[in-house]
Design an enzyme around this catalytic site. Structure first.
Site, PDB file in Angstrom:
ATOM      1  N   HIS A 185       0.727  -1.258  -0.011  1.00 42.77           N
ATOM      2  CA  HIS A 185       0.021  -0.122  -0.020  1.00 42.77           C
ATOM      3  C   HIS A 185       0.959   1.261   0.120  1.00 42.77           C
ATOM      4  CE1 HIS A 185       0.639  -1.177   4.187  1.00 42.77           C
ATOM      5  NE2 HIS A 185       0.630  -0.135   4.462  1.00 42.77           N
ATOM      6  N   HIS A 199       0.723   5.190   1.254  1.00 50.98           N
ATOM      7  CA  HIS A 199      -0.071   6.356   2.022  1.00 50.98           C
ATOM      8  C   HIS A 199      -0.132   7.422   1.264  1.00 50.98           C
ATOM      9  CE1 HIS A 199       0.252   4.051   5.945  1.00 50.98           C
ATOM     10  NE2 HIS A 199       1.367   3.451   5.446  1.00 50.98           N
TER      11      HIS A 199
END
Ligand code: 5GP
Length: 141
Positions: free
Chosen positions: A105, A107
């Site tokens: 992922h 951010h």
């Protein structure tokens, strides 16, 4: 070194399977973006590929090449939605580097001059606030 296996039951895999809810801001065939439940600043969101890898280190480069344009699109939208001065992009690989959820992922965190970031994985945000922040970003997309 800790185990390097991708766990199909990590929390983001569960969000992808619809087993747990998330405040979604964007979805296409390859990518999902949703609000971080413990935001470091208002508008903090996460962009994940649908194809599983622990992090950047074991990701297929083809996945990265579809993921990064979405990170860019959401960074632009989040900056606009929160009238931010800048956008911080962060990505951690393995626990030693601060990773806590082992599904790749990025951010995306809107930043304002003079405003400090809250701690990483700090306090849970109110669901209504996350819903409203997700709405603002979707509107800016
Ligand atoms: P990492 O430390 O792995 O880079 O970041 C994981 C992020 O996921 C943290 O910022 C944390 O607040 C967020 N997070 C953890 N559990 C959940 C969850 O169940 N839902 C959402 N939306 N975010 C989560």
């Amino acid at each position: 070194m800790t185990g390097q296996i991708y766990d199909e039951n990590n929390i983001f895999a569960k969000i992808l399977k619809g087993e747990i809810p998330a405040h979604k801001v964007y979805e296409d065939d390859d990518t999902l973006a949703f609000m971080d439940v413990m935001p470091q600043a208002p508008g903090h969101l996460l962009v994940i590929p649908k194809r599983g890898s622990r992090n950047l280190l074991d990701a297929d480069p083809a996945v990265l090449s579809t993921l990064l344009p979405v990170v860019q699109k959401l960074a632009v939208a989040a900056k606009e939605a929160f009238e931010a001065d800048g956008v911080f992009i962060a990505q951690f690989n393995e626990a030693a580097a601060g990773q806590t959820v082992f599904h790749l992922h990025f951010h995306v965190i809107p930043r304002h001059e003079g405003q400090a970031l809250k701690p990483h994985t700090g306090k849970m945000e109110d669901g209504a606030v996350l819903a409203e922040n997700a709405r603002k970003i979707r509107e800016a997309l």
